[in-house]
Design a protein around this motif. Structure first.
Motif, PDB file in Angstrom:
ATOM      1  N   ALA A 303      36.028  38.942  31.444  1.00  0.00           N
ATOM      2  CA  ALA A 303      36.515  37.771  30.720  1.00  0.00           C
ATOM      3  C   ALA A 303      37.057  36.867  31.820  1.00  0.00           C
ATOM      4  CB  ALA A 303      37.594  38.148  29.720  1.00  0.00           C
ATOM      5  N   GLN A 304      36.245  35.943  32.251  1.00  0.00           N
ATOM      6  CA  GLN A 304      36.553  35.180  33.467  1.00  0.00           C
ATOM      7  C   GLN A 304      36.697  33.698  33.162  1.00  0.00           C
ATOM      8  OE1 GLN A 304      34.385  36.297  36.956  1.00  0.00           O
ATOM      9  NE2 GLN A 304      34.642  34.312  37.932  1.00  0.00           N
ATOM     10  N   LEU A 305      37.736  33.100  33.719  1.00  0.00           N
ATOM     11  CA  LEU A 305      37.997  31.689  33.469  1.00  0.00           C
ATOM     12  C   LEU A 305      37.261  30.810  34.473  1.00  0.00           C
ATOM     13  CD1 LEU A 305      39.300  29.991  31.400  1.00  0.00           C
ATOM     14  CD2 LEU A 305      41.466  30.132  32.605  1.00  0.00           C
ATOM     15  N   TYR A 306      35.947  31.078  34.642  1.00  0.00           N
ATOM     16  CA  TYR A 306      35.043  30.094  35.221  1.00  0.00           C
ATOM     17  C   TYR A 306      34.734  29.149  34.066  1.00  0.00           C
ATOM     18  CZ  TYR A 306      33.678  31.579  39.954  1.00  0.00           C
ATOM     19  OH  TYR A 306      33.642  31.836  41.306  1.00  0.00           O
ATOM     20  N   GLY A 307      35.783  28.593  33.520  1.00  0.00           N
ATOM     21  CA  GLY A 307      35.708  27.781  32.315  1.00  0.00           C
ATOM     22  C   GLY A 307      36.858  26.796  32.287  1.00  0.00           C
ATOM     23  N   THR A 308      37.347  26.466  31.086  1.00  0.00           N
ATOM     24  CA  THR A 308      38.287  25.358  30.926  1.00  0.00           C
ATOM     25  C   THR A 308      39.334  25.699  29.875  1.00  0.00           C
ATOM     26  OG1 THR A 308      36.475  23.814  31.411  1.00  0.00           O
ATOM     27  CG2 THR A 308      38.452  22.876  30.409  1.00  0.00           C
ATOM     28  N   VAL A 309      40.566  25.206  30.093  1.00  0.00           N
ATOM     29  CA  VAL A 309      41.597  25.214  29.061  1.00  0.00           C
ATOM     30  C   VAL A 309      42.085  23.786  28.881  1.00  0.00           C
ATOM     31  CG1 VAL A 309      43.828  26.090  28.316  1.00  0.00           C
ATOM     32  CG2 VAL A 309      42.320  27.551  29.665  1.00  0.00           C
ATOM     33  N   GLY A 509      40.168  35.200  60.676  1.00  0.00           N
ATOM     34  CA  GLY A 509      38.965  35.350  59.860  1.00  0.00           C
ATOM     35  C   GLY A 509      38.205  34.053  59.711  1.00  0.00           C
ATOM     36  N   HIS A 510      37.567  33.910  58.564  1.00  0.00           N
ATOM     37  CA  HIS A 510      36.732  32.734  58.285  1.00  0.00           C
ATOM     38  C   HIS A 510      37.136  32.158  56.929  1.00  0.00           C
ATOM     39  CE1 HIS A 510      32.506  30.974  57.367  1.00  0.00           C
ATOM     40  NE2 HIS A 510      33.289  30.075  57.923  1.00  0.00           N
ATOM     41  N   PRO A 511      38.267  31.467  56.850  1.00  0.00           N
ATOM     42  CA  PRO A 511      38.727  30.947  55.555  1.00  0.00           C
ATOM     43  C   PRO A 511      37.788  29.886  55.004  1.00  0.00           C
ATOM     44  CG  PRO A 511      40.074  30.076  57.335  1.00  0.00           C
ATOM     45  CD  PRO A 511      39.190  31.121  57.941  1.00  0.00           C
ATOM     46  N   GLN A 512      37.640  29.885  53.690  1.00  0.00           N
ATOM     47  CA  GLN A 512      36.746  28.943  53.019  1.00  0.00           C
ATOM     48  C   GLN A 512      37.352  28.536  51.681  1.00  0.00           C
ATOM     49  OE1 GLN A 512      32.648  30.905  53.067  1.00  0.00           O
ATOM     50  NE2 GLN A 512      33.937  32.391  54.094  1.00  0.00           N
ATOM     51  N   PHE A 513      36.885  27.390  51.164  1.00  0.00           N
ATOM     52  CA  PHE A 513      37.266  26.967  49.817  1.00  0.00           C
ATOM     53  C   PHE A 513      36.247  27.544  48.840  1.00  0.00           C
ATOM     54  CE2 PHE A 513      39.780  22.791  50.709  1.00  0.00           C
ATOM     55  CZ  PHE A 513      40.773  23.546  51.309  1.00  0.00           C
ATOM     56  N   TYR A 514      36.651  28.556  48.089  1.00  0.00           N
ATOM     57  CA  TYR A 514      35.751  29.171  47.118  1.00  0.00           C
ATOM     58  C   TYR A 514      35.518  28.240  45.928  1.00  0.00           C
ATOM     59  CZ  TYR A 514      33.532  33.489  45.475  1.00  0.00           C
ATOM     60  OH  TYR A 514      32.627  34.443  45.111  1.00  0.00           O
ATOM     61  N   GLY A 515      36.505  27.430  45.640  1.00  0.00           N
ATOM     62  CA  GLY A 515      36.454  26.454  44.556  1.00  0.00           C
ATOM     63  C   GLY A 515      37.775  25.717  44.518  1.00  0.00           C
ATOM     64  N   MET A 516      37.945  24.815  43.563  1.00  0.00           N
ATOM     65  CA  MET A 516      39.217  24.096  43.448  1.00  0.00           C
ATOM     66  C   MET A 516      39.406  23.575  42.035  1.00  0.00           C
ATOM     67  SD  MET A 516      40.827  20.962  45.726  1.00  0.00           S
ATOM     68  CE  MET A 516      39.642  19.697  45.213  1.00  0.00           C
ATOM     69  N   GLY A 517      40.428  24.096  41.343  1.00  0.00           N
ATOM     70  CA  GLY A 517      40.794  23.538  40.051  1.00  0.00           C
ATOM     71  C   GLY A 517      41.335  22.133  40.236  1.00  0.00           C
ATOM     72  N   THR A 518      40.901  21.191  39.403  1.00  0.00           N
ATOM     73  CA  THR A 518      41.248  19.784  39.607  1.00  0.00           C
ATOM     74  C   THR A 518      41.672  19.130  38.298  1.00  0.00           C
ATOM     75  OG1 THR A 518      39.560  19.702  41.345  1.00  0.00           O
ATOM     76  CG2 THR A 518      40.455  17.602  40.592  1.00  0.00           C
ATOM     77  N   THR A 519      42.801  18.419  38.349  1.00  0.00           N
ATOM     78  CA  THR A 519      43.342  17.714  37.187  1.00  0.00           C
ATOM     79  C   THR A 519      43.841  16.351  37.630  1.00  0.00           C
ATOM     80  OG1 THR A 519      44.156  19.850  36.352  1.00  0.00           O
ATOM     81  CG2 THR A 519      44.978  17.864  35.261  1.00  0.00           C
ATOM     82  N   ILE A 520      43.649  15.320  36.802  1.00  0.00           N
ATOM     83  CA  ILE A 520      44.334  14.049  37.034  1.00  0.00           C
ATOM     84  C   ILE A 520      45.665  14.129  36.300  1.00  0.00           C
ATOM     85  CG2 ILE A 520      44.286  11.553  36.717  1.00  0.00           C
ATOM     86  CD1 ILE A 520      41.295  11.615  36.922  1.00  0.00           C
ATOM     87  N   TYR A 521      46.723  14.159  37.078  1.00  0.00           N
ATOM     88  CA  TYR A 521      48.072  14.357  36.542  1.00  0.00           C
ATOM     89  C   TYR A 521      48.932  13.169  36.964  1.00  0.00           C
ATOM     90  CZ  TYR A 521      52.685  16.572  35.883  1.00  0.00           C
ATOM     91  OH  TYR A 521      53.970  16.867  35.492  1.00  0.00           O
ATOM     92  N   CYS A 575      41.814  38.815  43.656  1.00  0.00           N
ATOM     93  CA  CYS A 575      41.293  37.446  43.693  1.00  0.00           C
ATOM     94  C   CYS A 575      41.871  36.643  42.535  1.00  0.00           C
ATOM     95  CB  CYS A 575      39.768  37.434  43.577  1.00  0.00           C
ATOM     96  SG  CYS A 575      38.903  38.318  44.899  1.00  0.00           S
ATOM     97  N   ILE A 576      42.096  35.361  42.772  1.00  0.00           N
ATOM     98  CA  ILE A 576      42.566  34.446  41.741  1.00  0.00           C
ATOM     99  C   ILE A 576      41.676  33.207  41.733  1.00  0.00           C
ATOM    100  CG2 ILE A 576      44.438  32.889  41.075  1.00  0.00           C
ATOM    101  CD1 ILE A 576      46.424  34.957  41.990  1.00  0.00           C
ATOM    102  N   PHE A 577      41.210  32.824  40.528  1.00  0.00           N
ATOM    103  CA  PHE A 577      40.418  31.609  40.329  1.00  0.00           C
ATOM    104  C   PHE A 577      41.081  30.804  39.209  1.00  0.00           C
ATOM    105  CE2 PHE A 577      37.645  35.332  40.859  1.00  0.00           C
ATOM    106  CZ  PHE A 577      36.973  35.038  42.040  1.00  0.00           C
ATOM    107  N   THR A 578      41.283  29.524  39.424  1.00  0.00           N
ATOM    108  CA  THR A 578      41.894  28.715  38.365  1.00  0.00           C
ATOM    109  C   THR A 578      40.833  28.100  37.458  1.00  0.00           C
ATOM    110  OG1 THR A 578      41.911  26.724  39.739  1.00  0.00           O
ATOM    111  CG2 THR A 578      43.851  28.144  39.832  1.00  0.00           C
ATOM    112  N   ALA A 579      41.280  27.645  36.297  1.00  0.00           N
ATOM    113  CA  ALA A 579      40.386  27.018  35.326  1.00  0.00           C
ATOM    114  C   ALA A 579      39.987  25.620  35.784  1.00  0.00           C
ATOM    115  CB  ALA A 579      41.081  26.932  33.972  1.00  0.00           C
ATOM    116  N   SER A 580      39.007  25.045  35.096  1.00  0.00           N
ATOM    117  CA  SER A 580      38.737  23.613  35.220  1.00  0.00           C
ATOM    118  C   SER A 580      39.876  22.871  34.524  1.00  0.00           C
ATOM    119  CB  SER A 580      37.402  23.271  34.559  1.00  0.00           C
ATOM    120  OG  SER A 580      37.149  21.884  34.626  1.00  0.00           O
ATOM    121  N   GLN A 581      40.361  21.788  35.141  1.00  0.00           N
ATOM    122  CA  GLN A 581      41.545  21.080  34.651  1.00  0.00           C
ATOM    123  C   GLN A 581      42.669  22.075  34.366  1.00  0.00           C
ATOM    124  OE1 GLN A 581      40.988  17.495  32.169  1.00  0.00           O
ATOM    125  NE2 GLN A 581      38.868  18.192  31.857  1.00  0.00           N
ATOM    126  N   PRO A 582      43.105  22.829  35.372  1.00  0.00           N
ATOM    127  CA  PRO A 582      44.010  23.960  35.129  1.00  0.00           C
ATOM    128  C   PRO A 582      45.424  23.569  34.727  1.00  0.00           C
ATOM    129  CG  PRO A 582      43.726  23.602  37.477  1.00  0.00           C
ATOM    130  CD  PRO A 582      42.748  22.697  36.792  1.00  0.00           C
TER     131      PRO A 582
END
Length: 725
Positions: A303-309, A509-521, A575-582
């Motif tokens: 049950a993964q929040l590769y989604g939106t709230v 190591g080799h740090p990378q941006f796996y993704g980025m939750g983004t909101t206009i706040y 691992c932690i992944f944030t939602a879309s518009q978290p």
């Protein structure tokens, strides 16, 4: 400007230098055997040289080693580098300031037998809004090359990175070649680098947009061959005028519109005394996870929040779209609407909550899962959908498009030999009237690029466009951006954010941006980048970033972790992944939704036979006070903060979000010359923990001045934001 070079200027409209400037008689600069005339001190920005008497690390100022190793020596007045292994040295010239008309010049001599740069930068310039990379290459029995950095990289095999050397026939990288680079900054960063070699004009090079970093620097990076460098001299950051950055102008406009000014960046900070900038971590809900992988048969894999709230204020309800995976890839296939599907097929599930903490999984009756429609699965994509960014658009005149979804749709072959519905691996969109029963756009895909991450889709009310973020076209684990006016026709992807050398230095190591939750706040883009610490801890945690336009990003909170991993072995310990518009706001609380995995990215996953209870991910929430990302903190000693200038619209009052429960705050209003305005020199005392308090003065109405500044006087207090309302 260094003036010994007699190279004719390349015509460059306003960018060209037409006046070399006056020269002080008798004042010369000796640079490794080359003699050049130096400008007067009044006209210089940063002038310097690397002499052949000592190694770069021993020079003043020293060239710092950024990475790797090599054998370095001084031979015949030259810096010689042998056997480089990812070797890089850089010299910081200064800090990035937005300027227009600032003149720069760098020159050096370079000999090399390198046959393949192995994607090394060679010589590079980091400057205002742009960078330039150059690397000569020797090719036996073929003409030698000069490579330049382009979006796709730089190498002998990348034709777009080859500089046209028609004006310099017989170029030989093994001989001492004299390189001269000149450029003049522009407010819009649309300048060019004029390149000459051995006294001949070669080209005007565009360089590359600068994605990360705030320094002005030059450096050399090598990964092969032997390199001999001499006559390095620079005259940079000279003249011109400072300009107000586009970000600062945006901040002033947003403030006048009633948006809150946060302290994620320093664009509206003019002066600080005794103030500490503090990052505040959200508090994880004690009963996390709020949705668990084993709650339903169709989400036992994940049950993964590769989604939106989204919080819908008019309905007073939180709505969640998340990925549900029923089984691990090596288990039996599933059936959807009577058709066989791979066991780990990614389905879109829906959940609701009144308080953001307690969630229900409603029986939608839309999709048959293994023969039953009693589930919370949405009717959605043709193939696996990952990273579903949902936009609620109540003002769309077409009621069937009130909800919009942007996602990576990809078909997966499996040992089960189950036929796919469509061969695809690209970005698709879908539309819905209720967010549950979706219609796929018939022209899918809308972006012909793949992107294996959680995608962000949102409406930018200022630019009046839809904006999407993901990895599509980014070239790896980085953040790309695209925009659209209709959610169907999207602009070419643009790389806007990536991890950098500072990240590498912090944990290795080799740090990378796996993704980025983004909101206009509150009128500002806030990003929650997922830092993947590859070859270090191999975990993913979350930091904080901001942007005034959604294109130019910077870190906030000094790159500290905003949402840390739990203890090893706990549900979010890997691992932690944030939602879309978290970031979703209800009353005075920000709800931040994320997925957690117990294992890190590289740990072997146990089989279901060994651990029947194991599932890949569940969903949790953390909360933060309104505007509570970063505060300006004063201690026991009196401290002051002075803002930048802004206009004060008629009829507005000043509001603060402040915690002065153990101290106090006063606010003064200054004119554009820094003088206190009568009646507004010092406000009444503000105390207590207040998310919204109106500042009161003895004066009536609003301050009467074209432009004003605020002066905060604080003790034992945290200031989170201010706004005009």
């Amino acid at each position: 400007m260094l003036t010994d070079d007699k190279t004719p200027r390349v015509k460059n409209q306003a960018r060209a230098w037409t006046d070399p400037g006056p020269v002080v008689a008798g004042l010369v600069l000796v640079v490794m055997g080359a003699t050049v005339e130096r400008l007067s001190a009044a006209e210089m920005g940063s002038v310097g040289q690397l002499t052949g008497r000592r190694l770069p690390a021993e020079s003043k100022p020293p060239w710092k080693k950024v990475s790797g190793a090599a054998r370095e020596s001084i031979e015949d007045g030259r810096w010689v580098v042998r056997e480089p292994k990812n070797f890089c040295r850089r010299l910081k010239i200064g800090d990035y300031q937005q300027t227009d008309g600032q003149k720069n010049e760098v020159r050096f001599e370079w000999i090399t037998n390198c046959r393949d740069n192995r994607r090394a930068d060679g010589f590079s310039i980091h400057t205002q809004g742009r960078r330039l990379r150059l690397h000569p290459i020797h090719r036996p029995n073929r003409p030698d090359l000069l490579l330049m950095g382009v979006r796709g990289g730089m190498g002998p095999d990348i034709a777009a990175s080859h500089v046209d050397l028609t004006a310099l026939p017989g170029f030989d990288a093994r001989k001492s070649n004299r390189y001269v680079l000149r450029w003049v900054t522009q407010e819009i960063n649309d300048f060019r680098f004029e390149l000459s070699i051995n006294g001949k004009p070669i080209a005007e090079l565009t360089g590359e947009p600068r994605v990360v970093g705030r320094d002005v620097s030059i450096g050399f990076e090598f990964r092969g061959g032997t390199h001999s460098i001499s006559s390095v001299a620079w005259d940079m950051n000279r003249g011109g005028r400072r300009v107000v950055s586009p970000g600062a102008r945006t901040a002033v406009r947003r403030l006048a519109m009633g948006y809150r000014e946060l302290f994620l960046d320093d664009l509206m900070v003019a002066e600080l005394r005794g103030i500490e900038k503090v990052l505040h971590r959200p508090i994880k809900y004690s009963r996390n996870p709020v949705i668990r992988h084993h709650q339903r048969p169709w989400q036992k894999f994940r049950a993964q929040l590769y989604g939106t709230v989204l919080y819908i204020p008019e309905e007073k309800i939180f709505k969640m779209w998340y990925l549900a995976g029923a089984r691990f890839p090596d288990e039996a296939a599933i059936r959807l609407d009577g058709k066989p599907r791979i066991p780990n097929f990614q389905m879109l599930a829906y959940a609701e909550s009144r308080d953001g903490l307690n969630w229900t999984l409603p029986d939608l009756g839309l999709v048959s899962f293994n023969g039953s429609r009693h589930n919370n699965l949405c009717r959605f994509s043709r193939e696996n959908a990952e990273g579903v960014g949902v936009v609620h658009d109540p003002h769309d005149p077409d009621p069937t498009r009130r909800y919009k979804a942007f996602y990576w749709e990809h078909s997966v072959r499996s040992p089960h030999k189950i036929p796919v519905a469509v061969e695809i691996s690209a970005m698709s969109v879908s539309f819905s009237a209720d967010g549950k029963n979706w219609t796929n756009h018939p022209g899918n895909p809308v972006i012909p690029q793949a992107s294996d991450t959680g995608h962000q889709a949102l409406w930018d009310p200022f630019r009046k466009v839809y904006v999407a973020y993901g990895r599509f076209g980014a070239g790896g684990r980085k953040i790309a951006r695209s925009e659209s006016r209709d959610f169907i026709n999207w602009s070419p992807s643009q790389l806007v954010f990536a991890a950098d050398a500072t990240d590498t230095k912090s944990r290795g190591g080799h740090p990378q941006f796996y993704g980025m939750g983004t909101t206009i706040y509150e009128g500002t883009y806030i990003g929650l980048p997922w830092l993947f610490w590859e070859n270090s801890s191999n975990r993913l945690d979350v930091q904080l970033a901001s942007s005034r336009d959604g294109i130019h990003w910077q870190r906030a909170g000094n790159r500290q972790t905003l949402i840390p991993n739990g203890k090893r072995g706990t549900w979010d310990g890997g691992c932690i992944f944030t939602a879309s518009q978290p970031l979703q706001v209800k009353d005075d609380t920000i709800y931040i939704y994320y997925s957690g995995l117990s294992l890190d990215h590289e740990q072997p996953r146990p089989s279901r036979r060994e651990r029947p209870e194991y599932g890949e991910s569940s969903i949790g929430v953390a909360t933060l006070r309104r505007d509570g990302f970063v505060s300006m903190r004063a201690g026991e000693k009196p401290a002051t903060l002075v803002t930048g200038l802004f206009g004060w619209p008629a009829g507005r009052r000043l509001h603060l979000n402040v915690d002065a429960s153990e101290g106090e705050v006063r606010v003064g209003v200054l004119d554009q010359n820094g003088r206190p305005l009568r009646g507004f020199a010092r406000s009444k005392v503000i105390s207590g923990d207040r998310t919204d308090v109106v500042v009161e003065w003895t004066g009536s109405g609003e301050p009467k001045a074209k432009s004003v500044q605020l002066k905060f006087e604080m003790t034992n207090a945290d200031l989170y934001s201010y706004w005009l309302k």
